[in-house]
Design a protein around this motif. Structure first.
Motif, PDB file in Angstrom:
ATOM      1  N   HIS A 195       0.766  -1.227   0.039  1.00  0.00           N
ATOM      2  CA  HIS A 195       0.094  -0.132   0.019  1.00  0.00           C
ATOM      3  C   HIS A 195       0.636   1.141  -0.065  1.00  0.00           C
ATOM      4  O   HIS A 195       1.988   1.365   0.598  1.00  0.00           O
ATOM      5  N   PRO A 196       0.369   2.273  -0.590  1.00  0.00           N
ATOM      6  CA  PRO A 196       0.907   3.645  -0.502  1.00  0.00           C
ATOM      7  C   PRO A 196       1.532   4.095   1.144  1.00  0.00           C
ATOM      8  O   PRO A 196       0.805   3.641   2.022  1.00  0.00           O
ATOM      9  N   PHE A 197       2.553   4.478   1.086  1.00  0.00           N
ATOM     10  CA  PHE A 197       3.274   4.843   2.433  1.00  0.00           C
ATOM     11  C   PHE A 197       2.587   6.281   2.995  1.00  0.00           C
ATOM     12  O   PHE A 197       2.292   7.188   2.338  1.00  0.00           O
ATOM     13  N   ALA A 198       2.590   6.136   4.386  1.00  0.00           N
ATOM     14  CA  ALA A 198       2.170   7.365   5.192  1.00  0.00           C
ATOM     15  C   ALA A 198       3.180   8.395   4.718  1.00  0.00           C
ATOM     16  O   ALA A 198       4.404   8.019   4.507  1.00  0.00           O
ATOM     17  N   GLN A 199       3.095   9.499   5.290  1.00  0.00           N
ATOM     18  CA  GLN A 199       4.142  10.651   5.057  1.00  0.00           C
ATOM     19  C   GLN A 199       5.450  10.458   5.688  1.00  0.00           C
ATOM     20  O   GLN A 199       6.446  10.392   5.178  1.00  0.00           O
ATOM     21  N   GLU A 200       5.242  10.176   6.954  1.00  0.00           N
ATOM     22  CA  GLU A 200       6.396  10.033   7.820  1.00  0.00           C
ATOM     23  C   GLU A 200       7.233   8.611   7.217  1.00  0.00           C
ATOM     24  O   GLU A 200       8.642   8.678   7.299  1.00  0.00           O
ATOM     25  N   ALA A 221      15.170  21.209   4.395  1.00  0.00           N
ATOM     26  CA  ALA A 221      15.009  21.542   2.955  1.00  0.00           C
ATOM     27  C   ALA A 221      14.724  20.287   2.194  1.00  0.00           C
ATOM     28  O   ALA A 221      14.004  20.304   1.041  1.00  0.00           O
ATOM     29  N   ALA A 222      15.413  19.141   2.655  1.00  0.00           N
ATOM     30  CA  ALA A 222      15.070  17.875   1.737  1.00  0.00           C
ATOM     31  C   ALA A 222      13.889  17.395   2.206  1.00  0.00           C
ATOM     32  O   ALA A 222      13.243  17.015   1.133  1.00  0.00           O
ATOM     33  N   ARG A 223      13.488  17.624   3.209  1.00  0.00           N
ATOM     34  CA  ARG A 223      11.837  17.346   3.792  1.00  0.00           C
ATOM     35  C   ARG A 223      10.899  17.753   2.720  1.00  0.00           C
ATOM     36  O   ARG A 223       9.950  17.235   2.424  1.00  0.00           O
ATOM     37  N   GLN A 224      11.031  19.111   2.862  1.00  0.00           N
ATOM     38  CA  GLN A 224       9.978  19.962   1.972  1.00  0.00           C
ATOM     39  C   GLN A 224      10.024  19.601   0.669  1.00  0.00           C
ATOM     40  O   GLN A 224       8.981  19.449  -0.023  1.00  0.00           O
ATOM     41  N   ALA A 225      11.353  19.501   0.187  1.00  0.00           N
ATOM     42  CA  ALA A 225      11.318  19.262  -1.305  1.00  0.00           C
ATOM     43  C   ALA A 225      11.041  17.701  -1.581  1.00  0.00           C
ATOM     44  O   ALA A 225      10.369  17.428  -2.650  1.00  0.00           O
TER      45      ALA A 225
END
Length: 293
Positions: free
Chosen positions: A227-232, A254-258
């Protein structure tokens, strides 16, 4: 008939005339040349083609699918040990690691005699031709079929059902089928299917046509959902890939938002998207600042 259709028709007839003049293909390959093969078909003749380069995917690289990895790893170990094991269907969202898991298992166990044979879905009816080639070999084989599915009007799944119930599990004890699909039951489910359903004793019973199609997926003793992954979890996989590729800023804001913007743009949070983002991110960070777009 337009000019393109006329050209294609002439080309097809020309190939049919040339086919008998071509040198015969070798059905049995050089088993020592590689650990992976692809089943090919020339006209009505099938043969095994060695795959010289295989994906360098390690089991340790696959995150977010621990339960699926553990189950298929155990089933594969049983197969390698000559113990009873099951055919496996890996189904679910695209890019969530189904194919990568099978490829990683091949890489992990190739030195122990595991051989991978890739087979296109439309060639699965050739299994009765392939199995006699494998049955006398000392290696243990996994026939790998990627993106297996059938259209509602395609009745070739009945032939596959017969093979799974008969030849694959009976005559060739050293062969298992591992298939991936985006569909749980390998065939599309239509609204009209509900017209045949009935309620008995408070339970839903599908119509005969639906039951027949569902019974195909039930031929696989191991059925694993992806299944698709949750955000974290998606961000955790991104950080892992950035680290694997030599980056050091996977935990940065920066990496997280990108990474989140990258997933939003593609409409999916999956292992494949995480891998693609990590490659793009680490690659861009390695460029001189003046060359960043």
């Amino acid at each position: 008939m337009d000019r393109l259709e006329q050209f294609l028709d002439r080309a097809e007839r020309l190939l049919e005339r040339i086919e008998p003049l071509l040198p015969p293909v070798q059905t049995a390959p050089d088993w020592d040349a590689t650990t992976a093969f692809r089943w090919q078909r020339r006209a009505e003749r099938g043969y095994l083609e060695p795959i010289a380069v295989t994906p360098r995917i390690e089991l340790a690289h696959l995150h977010g699918i621990e339960r699926q990895k553990t189950t298929l790893l155990r089933n594969t170990r049983q197969h390698l040990a000559g113990l009873p094991a099951n055919n496996a269907l890996l189904w679910g969202a695209r890019g969530t690691g189904k194919s990568s898991l099978i490829q990683a298992l091949h890489r992990a166990f190739a030195a122990q005699g595991l051989r991978l044979i890739e087979m296109e879905p439309e060639h699965l009816t050739d299994l009765p031709r392939l199995l006699p080639l494998l049955a006398q070999r000392p290696e243990r084989f996994i026939v790998y079929c990627d993106d297996l599915s059938f259209d509602a009007s395609d009745h070739s799944y009945r032939a596959l059902k017969a093979v799974l119930d008969g030849s694959l599990n009976g005559c060739a004890d050293n062969v298992l089928l591992y298939a991936t699909s985006n569909r749980r039951h390998l065939v599309p489910e239509q609204m009209a299917d509900n017209d045949q359903a009935r309620i008995s004793g408070g339970e839903l019973h599908h119509g005969d046509g639906v039951e027949e199609r569902i019974s195909l997926s039930e031929r696989f003793g191991v059925r694993l959902s992806f299944h698709p992954f949750a955000q974290e979890r998606y961000l955790e996989i991104v950080r892992s890939w950035i680290e694997h590729l030599g980056g050091s800023d996977g935990d940065s804001e920066a990496a997280r938002q990108a990474a989140l913007a990258y997933a939003l743009d593609r409409g999916s949070r999956s292992g494949r998207v995480a891998w693609q983002f990590a490659r793009d991110w680490v690659g861009r960070q390695g460029l001189p600042a003046a060359e960043h777009v």
